[in-house]
Design an enzyme around this catalytic site. Structure first.
Site, PDB file in Angstrom:
ATOM      1  N   LYS A  89       0.837  -1.211   0.000  1.00 50.78           N
ATOM      2  CA  LYS A  89       0.000   0.000   0.000  1.00 50.78           C
ATOM      3  C   LYS A  89       0.873   1.263   0.000  1.00 50.78           C
ATOM      4  O   LYS A  89       0.646   2.180  -0.780  1.00 50.78           O
ATOM      5  CB  LYS A  89      -0.935   0.004   1.235  1.00 50.78           C
ATOM      6  CG  LYS A  89      -1.858  -1.212   1.300  1.00 50.78           C
ATOM      7  CD  LYS A  89      -2.774  -1.180   2.508  1.00 50.78           C
ATOM      8  CE  LYS A  89      -2.082  -1.370   3.841  1.00 50.78           C
ATOM      9  NZ  LYS A  89      -1.515  -2.708   4.087  1.00 50.78           N
ATOM     10  N   ARG A 142      -9.259   0.627   8.706  1.00 50.38           N
ATOM     11  CA  ARG A 142      -8.888  -0.755   8.993  1.00 50.38           C
ATOM     12  C   ARG A 142      -9.945  -1.451   9.857  1.00 50.38           C
ATOM     13  O   ARG A 142      -9.756  -2.613  10.215  1.00 50.38           O
ATOM     14  CB  ARG A 142      -7.552  -0.771   9.741  1.00 50.38           C
ATOM     15  CG  ARG A 142      -6.335  -0.964   8.843  1.00 50.38           C
ATOM     16  CD  ARG A 142      -5.079  -1.010   9.717  1.00 50.38           C
ATOM     17  NE  ARG A 142      -3.990  -1.690   9.091  1.00 50.38           N
ATOM     18  CZ  ARG A 142      -2.955  -1.114   8.489  1.00 50.38           C
ATOM     19  NH1 ARG A 142      -2.883   0.186   8.417  1.00 50.38           N
ATOM     20  NH2 ARG A 142      -1.981  -1.829   7.988  1.00 50.38           N
ATOM     21  N   ARG A 151      11.543  -6.289   4.732  1.00 45.39           N
ATOM     22  CA  ARG A 151      11.380  -4.878   5.104  1.00 45.39           C
ATOM     23  C   ARG A 151      11.892  -4.637   6.525  1.00 45.39           C
ATOM     24  O   ARG A 151      12.538  -3.634   6.799  1.00 45.39           O
ATOM     25  CB  ARG A 151       9.900  -4.473   4.998  1.00 45.39           C
ATOM     26  CG  ARG A 151       9.681  -2.998   5.250  1.00 45.39           C
ATOM     27  CD  ARG A 151       8.231  -2.601   5.165  1.00 45.39           C
ATOM     28  NE  ARG A 151       7.452  -3.156   6.248  1.00 45.39           N
ATOM     29  CZ  ARG A 151       6.135  -2.974   6.406  1.00 45.39           C
ATOM     30  NH1 ARG A 151       5.467  -2.272   5.514  1.00 45.39           N
ATOM     31  NH2 ARG A 151       5.503  -3.496   7.423  1.00 45.39           N
ATOM     32  N   ARG A 182      11.795  -2.095  10.889  1.00 42.20           N
ATOM     33  CA  ARG A 182      10.409  -2.058  11.371  1.00 42.20           C
ATOM     34  C   ARG A 182      10.206  -3.208  12.353  1.00 42.20           C
ATOM     35  O   ARG A 182      10.852  -4.246  12.258  1.00 42.20           O
ATOM     36  CB  ARG A 182       9.434  -2.192  10.186  1.00 42.20           C
ATOM     37  CG  ARG A 182       9.470  -0.998   9.238  1.00 42.20           C
ATOM     38  CD  ARG A 182       8.440   0.045   9.604  1.00 42.20           C
ATOM     39  NE  ARG A 182       7.112  -0.372   9.217  1.00 42.20           N
ATOM     40  CZ  ARG A 182       6.486   0.032   8.121  1.00 42.20           C
ATOM     41  NH1 ARG A 182       7.063   0.878   7.290  1.00 42.20           N
ATOM     42  NH2 ARG A 182       5.269  -0.373   7.853  1.00 42.20           N
ATOM     43  N   ARG A 213      -0.285  -9.784  13.092  1.00 41.55           N
ATOM     44  CA  ARG A 213      -0.814  -8.749  12.194  1.00 41.55           C
ATOM     45  C   ARG A 213      -1.781  -9.354  11.183  1.00 41.55           C
ATOM     46  O   ARG A 213      -2.820  -8.767  10.892  1.00 41.55           O
ATOM     47  CB  ARG A 213       0.340  -8.054  11.449  1.00 41.55           C
ATOM     48  CG  ARG A 213       1.171  -7.131  12.321  1.00 41.55           C
ATOM     49  CD  ARG A 213       1.923  -6.126  11.488  1.00 41.55           C
ATOM     50  NE  ARG A 213       0.975  -5.270  10.783  1.00 41.55           N
ATOM     51  CZ  ARG A 213       1.282  -4.479   9.774  1.00 41.55           C
ATOM     52  NH1 ARG A 213       2.524  -4.413   9.361  1.00 41.55           N
ATOM     53  NH2 ARG A 213       0.373  -3.743   9.189  1.00 41.55           N
TER      54      ARG A 213
HETATM   55  P1  B4P Z   1       4.699  -1.698   1.988  1.00 37.59           P
HETATM   56  O1  B4P Z   1       4.371  -0.814   0.837  1.00 37.59           O
HETATM   57  O2  B4P Z   1       5.589  -1.144   3.063  1.00 37.59           O
HETATM   58  O3  B4P Z   1       3.399  -2.377   2.617  1.00 37.59           O
HETATM   59  P2  B4P Z   1       2.101  -1.800   3.367  1.00 37.59           P
HETATM   60  O4  B4P Z   1       0.949  -2.530   2.758  1.00 37.59           O
HETATM   61  O5  B4P Z   1       2.076  -0.301   3.320  1.00 37.59           O
HETATM   62  O6  B4P Z   1       2.416  -2.270   4.864  1.00 37.59           O
HETATM   63  P3  B4P Z   1       1.785  -2.195   6.292  1.00 37.59           P
HETATM   64  O7  B4P Z   1       0.363  -2.660   6.278  1.00 37.59           O
HETATM   65  O8  B4P Z   1       2.751  -2.983   7.111  1.00 37.59           O
HETATM   66  O9  B4P Z   1       1.862  -0.722   6.859  1.00 37.59           O
HETATM   67  P4  B4P Z   1       1.191   0.316   7.841  1.00 37.59           P
HETATM   68  O10 B4P Z   1       2.244   1.308   8.002  1.00 37.59           O
HETATM   69  O11 B4P Z   1      -0.116   0.761   7.256  1.00 37.59           O
HETATM   70  O12 B4P Z   1       5.389  -3.022   1.366  1.00 37.59           O
HETATM   71  C1  B4P Z   1       5.897  -4.024   2.225  1.00 37.59           C
HETATM   72  C2  B4P Z   1       7.284  -4.450   1.725  1.00 37.59           C
HETATM   73  O13 B4P Z   1       7.134  -5.145   0.473  1.00 37.59           O
HETATM   74  C3  B4P Z   1       8.248  -3.292   1.473  1.00 37.59           C
HETATM   75  O14 B4P Z   1       9.525  -3.649   1.921  1.00 37.59           O
HETATM   76  C4  B4P Z   1       8.240  -3.123  -0.054  1.00 37.59           C
HETATM   77  O15 B4P Z   1       9.462  -2.649  -0.547  1.00 37.59           O
HETATM   78  C5  B4P Z   1       7.942  -4.532  -0.532  1.00 37.59           C
HETATM   79  N1  B4P Z   1       7.168  -4.558  -1.756  1.00 37.59           N
HETATM   80  C6  B4P Z   1       6.173  -3.701  -2.112  1.00 37.59           C
HETATM   81  N2  B4P Z   1       5.677  -4.033  -3.325  1.00 37.59           N
HETATM   82  C7  B4P Z   1       6.375  -5.145  -3.725  1.00 37.59           C
HETATM   83  C8  B4P Z   1       6.310  -5.975  -4.890  1.00 37.59           C
HETATM   84  N3  B4P Z   1       5.469  -5.739  -5.895  1.00 37.59           N
HETATM   85  N4  B4P Z   1       7.147  -7.042  -4.949  1.00 37.59           N
HETATM   86  C9  B4P Z   1       8.020  -7.304  -3.954  1.00 37.59           C
HETATM   87  N5  B4P Z   1       8.140  -6.543  -2.838  1.00 37.59           N
HETATM   88  C10 B4P Z   1       7.313  -5.483  -2.731  1.00 37.59           C
HETATM   89  O16 B4P Z   1       0.813  -0.356   9.273  1.00 37.59           O
HETATM   90  C11 B4P Z   1       1.686  -0.480  10.393  1.00 37.59           C
HETATM   91  C12 B4P Z   1       0.931  -0.615  11.733  1.00 37.59           C
HETATM   92  O17 B4P Z   1       0.358   0.664  12.093  1.00 37.59           O
HETATM   93  C13 B4P Z   1      -0.281  -1.564  11.856  1.00 37.59           C
HETATM   94  O18 B4P Z   1       0.080  -2.873  12.173  1.00 37.59           O
HETATM   95  C14 B4P Z   1      -1.100  -0.945  13.033  1.00 37.59           C
HETATM   96  O19 B4P Z   1      -0.589  -1.339  14.279  1.00 37.59           O
HETATM   97  C15 B4P Z   1      -0.864   0.533  12.855  1.00 37.59           C
HETATM   98  N6  B4P Z   1      -1.956   1.142  12.090  1.00 37.59           N
HETATM   99  C16 B4P Z   1      -1.834   1.764  10.874  1.00 37.59           C
HETATM  100  N7  B4P Z   1      -3.027   2.203  10.441  1.00 37.59           N
HETATM  101  C17 B4P Z   1      -3.947   1.862  11.395  1.00 37.59           C
HETATM  102  C18 B4P Z   1      -5.369   2.016  11.491  1.00 37.59           C
HETATM  103  N8  B4P Z   1      -6.070   2.601  10.507  1.00 37.59           N
HETATM  104  N9  B4P Z   1      -6.005   1.530  12.578  1.00 37.59           N
HETATM  105  C19 B4P Z   1      -5.317   0.952  13.573  1.00 37.59           C
HETATM  106  N10 B4P Z   1      -3.968   0.757  13.545  1.00 37.59           N
HETATM  107  C20 B4P Z   1      -3.282   1.200  12.457  1.00 37.59           C
END
Ligand code: B4P
Length: 191
Positions: free
Chosen positions: A14, A89, A128, A134, A145
């Protein structure tokens, strides 16, 4: 105004795709994960509370993230639209977002859901964790998670399906391939 929810399990990409979307479509990026990490870095009371939950792979309370989104919406009266990354979420967050946007005579245009198999998610999060330090860099936190996602977040897809705003794409492939799929959707006008 185009308001997009980017949806998917932890590690679906995302944040990665949001960075490309905001550049091409001139939307404002609202990532609750990034906002929470800024609070943690600043060691604010909110950040201190959030850190222990995030380290354990647990969602932060609804009221906290809804409050953060409300103030970011207020801060951008000039916006042509927003990309909501990692929010909503929970169903309560989805309902609150509709109410907040209604206050600006606006609404969600679509939800784009990135579908990625669990094994691939685990690998990406492990990598990551090593690269960026992280906290979700170990099997226990990653499984927690994924469990939180299945229990509390997956029902949010049903919320948007009910209003025909839900679009699913494969989140597997190169970052550019996935961005191509998203762009195709965003270039199609909503009804
Ligand atoms: P990211 O792009 O980092 O993934 P994400 O979906 O944004 O991750 P996440 O759900 O963990 O994040 P958030 O900060 O929202 O990609 C992951 C990895 O894969 C990276 O290293 C990237 O380089 C790699 N990658 C990407 N695309 C790729 C591809 N095509 N091929 C190969 N590799 C690839 O959440 C963090 C925490 O914050 C949650 O657990 C929760 O505790 C809290 N939180 C956030 N929002 C919340 C909410 N609305 N309510 C309650 N808690 C919340």
């Amino acid at each position: 105004m185009q308001n997009v929810v980017l949806f998917g399990p932890p590690g679906a990409g995302k944040g990665t795709q949001s960075a490309l979307i905001i550049e091409k479509f001139h939307l404002i990026h609202l990532s609750t994960g990034d906002l929470l990490r800024s609070e943690i870095a600043a060691q604010s009371p909110l950040g201190i509370q959030a850190k222990s939950l995030m380290d354990a792979g647990i969602l932060v309370p609804d009221a906290v993230v809804i409050g953060m989104i409300a103030s970011r919406l207020e801060a951008h009266p000039e916006a042509q639209g927003f990309i909501f990354d990692g929010f909503p979420r929970t169903i309560a967050q989805a309902e609150a977002l509709d109410e907040l946007l209604a206050g600006y005579h606006s609404k969600i245009s679509r939800m784009i859901s990135l579908v990625v198999p669990e094994q691939e998610l685990k690998q990406r999060l492990m990598l990551r964790g090593k690269a960026l330090g992280r906290s979700d860099d170990n099997e226990e936190t990653i499984l927690k998670r994924i469990h939180e996602y299945q229990e509390k977040t997956l029902p949010v897809a049903g919320y948007y399906k009910a209003s025909d705003k839900y679009f699913e794409i494969s989140g597997v492939g190169t970052v550019e391939e996935i961005f191509g799929r998203i762009s195709q959707l965003l270039e199609t006008p909503t009804i």
